[in-house]
Design a protein around this motif. Structure first.
Motif, PDB file in Angstrom:
ATOM      1  N   TRP A   1      22.212 -24.523  12.924  1.00 56.82           N
ATOM      2  CA  TRP A   1      23.631 -24.153  12.806  1.00 56.82           C
ATOM      3  C   TRP A   1      24.066 -24.145  11.339  1.00 56.82           C
ATOM      4  O   TRP A   1      24.759 -23.239  10.902  1.00 56.82           O
ATOM      5  CB  TRP A   1      24.492 -25.134  13.612  1.00 56.82           C
ATOM      6  N   ILE A   2      23.641 -25.149  10.579  1.00 53.56           N
ATOM      7  CA  ILE A   2      23.984 -25.208   9.155  1.00 53.56           C
ATOM      8  C   ILE A   2      23.423 -23.989   8.423  1.00 53.56           C
ATOM      9  O   ILE A   2      24.114 -23.360   7.610  1.00 53.56           O
ATOM     10  CB  ILE A   2      23.448 -26.509   8.515  1.00 53.56           C
ATOM     11  N   HIS A   3      22.190 -23.633   8.720  1.00 51.82           N
ATOM     12  CA  HIS A   3      21.587 -22.458   8.081  1.00 51.82           C
ATOM     13  C   HIS A   3      22.377 -21.196   8.431  1.00 51.82           C
ATOM     14  O   HIS A   3      22.665 -20.374   7.549  1.00 51.82           O
ATOM     15  CB  HIS A   3      20.130 -22.307   8.540  1.00 51.82           C
ATOM     16  N   GLY A   4      22.692 -21.023   9.716  1.00 53.91           N
ATOM     17  CA  GLY A   4      23.390 -19.816  10.127  1.00 53.91           C
ATOM     18  C   GLY A   4      24.800 -19.729   9.589  1.00 53.91           C
ATOM     19  O   GLY A   4      25.309 -18.644   9.300  1.00 53.91           O
ATOM     20  N   GLU A   5      25.462 -20.889   9.422  1.00 55.20           N
ATOM     21  CA  GLU A   5      26.872 -20.905   9.034  1.00 55.20           C
ATOM     22  C   GLU A   5      27.089 -21.267   7.563  1.00 55.20           C
ATOM     23  O   GLU A   5      28.230 -21.486   7.153  1.00 55.20           O
ATOM     24  CB  GLU A   5      27.631 -21.912   9.915  1.00 55.20           C
ATOM     25  N   ARG A   6      26.023 -21.287   6.773  1.00 58.20           N
ATOM     26  CA  ARG A   6      26.169 -21.741   5.384  1.00 58.20           C
ATOM     27  C   ARG A   6      27.251 -20.962   4.642  1.00 58.20           C
ATOM     28  O   ARG A   6      28.168 -21.553   4.044  1.00 58.20           O
ATOM     29  CB  ARG A   6      24.838 -21.609   4.643  1.00 58.20           C
ATOM     30  N   ASP A   7      27.147 -19.645   4.649  1.00 53.48           N
ATOM     31  CA  ASP A   7      28.113 -18.845   3.890  1.00 53.48           C
ATOM     32  C   ASP A   7      29.515 -18.975   4.471  1.00 53.48           C
ATOM     33  O   ASP A   7      30.507 -18.989   3.732  1.00 53.48           O
ATOM     34  CB  ASP A   7      27.680 -17.377   3.876  1.00 53.48           C
ATOM     35  N   ASN A   8      29.620 -19.062   5.790  1.00 48.02           N
ATOM     36  CA  ASN A   8      30.932 -19.258   6.407  1.00 48.02           C
ATOM     37  C   ASN A   8      31.531 -20.610   6.034  1.00 48.02           C
ATOM     38  O   ASN A   8      32.740 -20.734   5.815  1.00 48.02           O
ATOM     39  CB  ASN A   8      30.833 -19.150   7.931  1.00 48.02           C
ATOM     40  N   LEU A   9      30.696 -21.648   5.984  1.00 43.53           N
ATOM     41  CA  LEU A   9      31.187 -22.976   5.620  1.00 43.53           C
ATOM     42  C   LEU A   9      31.738 -22.991   4.200  1.00 43.53           C
ATOM     43  O   LEU A   9      32.791 -23.585   3.931  1.00 43.53           O
ATOM     44  CB  LEU A   9      30.064 -24.005   5.771  1.00 43.53           C
ATOM     45  N   LEU A  10      31.027 -22.336   3.291  1.00 49.80           N
ATOM     46  CA  LEU A  10      31.529 -22.263   1.917  1.00 49.80           C
ATOM     47  C   LEU A  10      32.849 -21.488   1.872  1.00 49.80           C
ATOM     48  O   LEU A  10      33.804 -21.891   1.201  1.00 49.80           O
ATOM     49  CB  LEU A  10      30.489 -21.588   1.025  1.00 49.80           C
ATOM     50  N   ALA A  11      32.906 -20.366   2.613  1.00 45.75           N
ATOM     51  CA  ALA A  11      34.109 -19.537   2.592  1.00 45.75           C
ATOM     52  C   ALA A  11      35.297 -20.263   3.214  1.00 45.75           C
ATOM     53  O   ALA A  11      36.420 -20.219   2.686  1.00 45.75           O
ATOM     54  CB  ALA A  11      33.845 -18.221   3.324  1.00 45.75           C
ATOM     55  N   VAL A  12      35.079 -20.927   4.355  1.00 44.54           N
ATOM     56  CA  VAL A  12      36.188 -21.592   5.026  1.00 44.54           C
ATOM     57  C   VAL A  12      36.665 -22.797   4.217  1.00 44.54           C
ATOM     58  O   VAL A  12      37.863 -23.127   4.205  1.00 44.54           O
ATOM     59  CB  VAL A  12      35.791 -21.978   6.470  1.00 44.54           C
ATOM     60  N   THR A  13      35.753 -23.445   3.515  1.00 43.29           N
ATOM     61  CA  THR A  13      36.160 -24.566   2.664  1.00 43.29           C
ATOM     62  C   THR A  13      36.991 -24.074   1.493  1.00 43.29           C
ATOM     63  O   THR A  13      38.018 -24.681   1.139  1.00 43.29           O
ATOM     64  CB  THR A  13      34.921 -25.329   2.179  1.00 43.29           C
ATOM     65  N   ARG A  14      36.587 -22.968   0.875  1.00 42.99           N
ATOM     66  CA  ARG A  14      37.383 -22.408  -0.221  1.00 42.99           C
ATOM     67  C   ARG A  14      38.767 -21.985   0.273  1.00 42.99           C
ATOM     68  O   ARG A  14      39.769 -22.173  -0.415  1.00 42.99           O
ATOM     69  CB  ARG A  14      36.656 -21.223  -0.850  1.00 42.99           C
ATOM     70  N   GLN A  15      38.813 -21.393   1.480  1.00 43.13           N
ATOM     71  CA  GLN A  15      40.108 -20.991   2.021  1.00 43.13           C
ATOM     72  C   GLN A  15      40.980 -22.217   2.271  1.00 43.13           C
ATOM     73  O   GLN A  15      42.194 -22.196   2.002  1.00 43.13           O
ATOM     74  CB  GLN A  15      39.916 -20.201   3.319  1.00 43.13           C
TER      75      GLN A  15
END
Length: 676
Positions: free
Chosen positions: A588-602
């Motif tokens: 899950w972490i691998h699949g959502e890495r870019d989303n996690l970075l984006a949602v954290t920045r948002q």
């Protein structure tokens, strides 16, 4: 017996007329030597001529076909197959006789026809079509009382044997005879049209002078259509599908120009307006009227009933060598009645939808052009000198546009502004708040093109969820969207969120980014962001974003606690862990890495510092576990600033320790709970 038959039939054949086969014998005759085959072929030719208004050609063909009839077919054979075939032939004979009757009525042959039809009506009293024809013939022959008697006889038989009244057409004819409606009169001695020369449509729009690339797709379409001077090969129908503005119509017209000479009966082009801004899609009836006019029929010869119009169209194309282009189709229901009948016909259909349920169709999925082809297109549109002078700006413009329509608009703007450099245009396009405005020129607009697909979803009963979801997705700056995150965004069950995502993909407003993962093209994402601001109330926007951040925060901490070899204290109360084991959490972490970075920045840029800090801290252990230290640097910097402004001193210290290279084995006190 067989030898005797061979002796009797020998003079009528040049070769062996009775062939020995395993288990029996076979009569070897050409189809034209068999009266049933000849009857069918003559009737087909007669109907085709009749549909084209060539009554003088159709009449002798009908008569030749009917003269072949000499009593009951296969009369002495009792096998089930023989009885089935005999019934089929008899029904075809009755239909041909009635088709010929229509032709004779139009030609003014009602006196003789009344005599011929009388026996047919007596033999088949439940057939309403010949009854109507006989009534009309008698009326035109000045025998209205007999015409009315035919109706009464038919009505009486239908009531006694079937318990029903005659159909609407026969009832209307009865009323017209009663009132002596002049519409029944023959206005000319012979209502028939003689076509001296075949009408050959040539309706292709001009080819796009700037067309470039798509070599693979061009080869595939040309193979399907067949080379000039040779027979067509491949599927009869080819559907070219893809997102709006990708270049489907331009490709289709370009290929059609290259092969038009191969189709001896011409090329018909019809824009169905399935996704044309400001115009409703054509109905099948409207489209059929256009197609029939293209085949040479005038308005009075085109049936008003859509079913009859479709049958006439199939008759006219049954023996044709015709290319039909159905551009910009809405759905399968719109195009299915428009498919020609002839095996020599070919159909090219363009649509934003896949049209997967269209029978006997090959599908060509058109994606974005690669960078080199897009740059070549821009050079053709804007001029090669301008592109060669600023190659980096040209590359950036291609990246910002992505599609054929957007590049056409850019090319038009540059042509209209010779004083603009590519860098000037690049700067304007780089501003995301203005990009869709810049991609609008004269009658071309990316925003309007996308809006059509969005509007269609609102109109469809199964598209309401997808239509509502589109602006909600525009609230998030995520590289990809998953059903789980979308369920949180909308507050819907997982299956409903997944169905809405799939519908958006079918409408080409999202594209696949892998299993259970979807993404926007950049321009579609900008449109969704615009709609979010214009269509959604602030309360709804805030609640939807909060639910999504909460989803990622809780799932991230579940993964972190699963992966950590020390006890981590979550900033929120976690539900039951959705991960069965560390391997699933790691995936899950691998699949959502870019989303996690984006949602954290948002979140860090938003109004809820506790949630933002919780996400930033939650990223530390799983990202360090994977060795993704570089990706955390700017996150930690921003999170420390947020913590400082919020007075979250313990969290700030924790983030500083992480930023300085902590291994993530901390057991810090719980940060403030997020304020949802």
């Amino acid at each position: 017996m067989i030898s005797k038959l061979r002796e009797v039939l020998g003079p009528f054949a040049t070769g062996e007329i009775i062939e020995t086969m395993p288990g029996g014998y076979r009569l070897a005759l050409e189809p034209d030597r068999i009266d049933a085959h000849r009857f069918i072929r003559l009737a087909k030719r007669a109907r085709a001529a009749q549909a084209q208004g060539a009554g003088d050609t159709a009449d002798p063909l009908f008569r030749s076909a009917l003269q072949l009839w000499r009593g009951e077919p296969l009369a002495e054979l009792t096998a089930p197959w023989a009885r089935i075939e005999a019934a089929r032939l008899e029904e075809e004979h009755r239909t041909v006789l009635e088709d010929h009757a229509d032709l004779r009525l139009a030609a003014g042959d009602h006196h003789a026809l009344a005599i011929d039809l009388a026996a047919h009506v007596r033999a088949h009293p439940l057939r309403e079509r010949p009854a109507a024809q006989l009534m009309l013939a008698l009326h035109r022959a000045g025998r209205p009382s007999e015409a009315l008697a035919v109706y009464q006889d038919t009505r009486r038989v239908m009531a006694s044997e079937l318990g029903i009244e005659p159909g609407a057409e026969l009832r209307r004819l009865h009323q017209a005879v009663l009132v002596k409606d002049p519409v029944l009169d023959l206005t000319t001695p012979a209502q028939q049209v003689t076509v001296s020369e075949p009408y050959t449509p040539a309706e292709l729009p001009d080819d796009t002078h700037a067309f470039t690339a798509r070599a693979t797709e061009i080869d595939r379409l040309r193979t399907a259509l067949g080379a000039a001077g040779g027979p067509a090969r491949g599927p009869a129908i080819t559907v070219i599908d893809g997102p709006g503005g990708i270049g489907k119509s331009a490709l289709t017209v370009h290929v059609a120009h290259a092969v038009a000479a191969r189709f001896t009966d011409g090329v018909i082009y019809l824009n169905l307006h399935g996704s044309t801004p400001g115009l409703d899609p054509l109905t099948p009836a409207q489209a059929l009227r256009h197609l029939l006019r293209s085949l040479g029929l005038d308005g009075t010869a085109i049936p008003a009933d859509p079913g009859e119009a479709a049958a006439r169209y199939r008759s006219l194309t049954a023996a044709g060598d015709l290319l039909v282009i159905l551009d910009n189709a809405r759905d399968v229901r719109q195009v299915r009645p428009l498919i020609p009948a002839g095996p020599g016909c070919r159909v090219l259909i363009t649509s934003r939808n896949l049209l997967p349920t269209l029978d006997n169709a090959d599908h060509l999925h058109l994606g974005a052009m690669d960078a080199a082809d897009a740059a070549a297109l821009l050079a053709r549109l804007a001029g090669p000198d301008r592109v060669h002078a600023e190659p980096q700006a040209a590359e950036r413009i291609v990246d910002l546009c992505g599609g054929f329509l957007a590049l056409r608009i850019v090319g038009a703007r540059l042509a209209a502004r010779p004083d603009w450099s590519l860098s000037d245009l690049e700067a304007r396009l780089a501003d995301a708040t203005r990009r869709l405005d810049m991609l609008e020129y004269a009658d071309l607009a990316v925003r309007a093109s996308v809006a059509v697909s969005h509007h269609h979803l609102h109109e469809e009963p199964t598209g309401h969820d997808a239509a509502h979801l589109l602006p909600l997705l525009g609230l998030l700056g995520l590289p990809t969207h998953t059903p789980a995150a979308t369920a949180a965004l909308t507050g819907w069950p997982h299956h409903r969120a997944e169905a809405a995502l799939e519908r958006l993909q079918d409408a080409r407003l999202l594209e696949s980014a892998g299993p259970d993962r979807y993404r926007f093209h950049d321009l579609l994402g900008l449109y969704a962001r615009e709609r979010a601001q214009q269509d959604l109330q602030e309360e709804e926007r805030t609640a939807a974003v909060r639910r999504t951040l909460h989803h990622y925060l809780s799932t991230l901490w579940m993964a972190s606690t699963m992966l950590s070899d020390t006890a981590l204290r979550s900033p929120i109360e976690l539900p039951d862990n959705i991960f069965k084991d560390p391997a699933q959490a790691e995936r899950w972490i691998h699949g959502e890495r870019d989303n996690l970075l984006a949602v954290t920045r948002q979140a860090l840029a938003g109004p809820d510092p506790a949630t933002a800090i919780g996400l930033a801290i939650g990223l530390h252990w799983p990202f360090c576990y994977q060795g993704w230290h570089a990706q955390l640097a700017d996150i930690h910097t921003q999170a420390i600033e947020v913590a400082d402004r919020a007075g979250a001193w313990e969290e700030k210290a924790q983030l500083r320790a992480s930023s300085a290279g902590s291994t993530g084995t901390w057991t810090a006190t719980t940060p403030r709970s997020p304020s949802w």
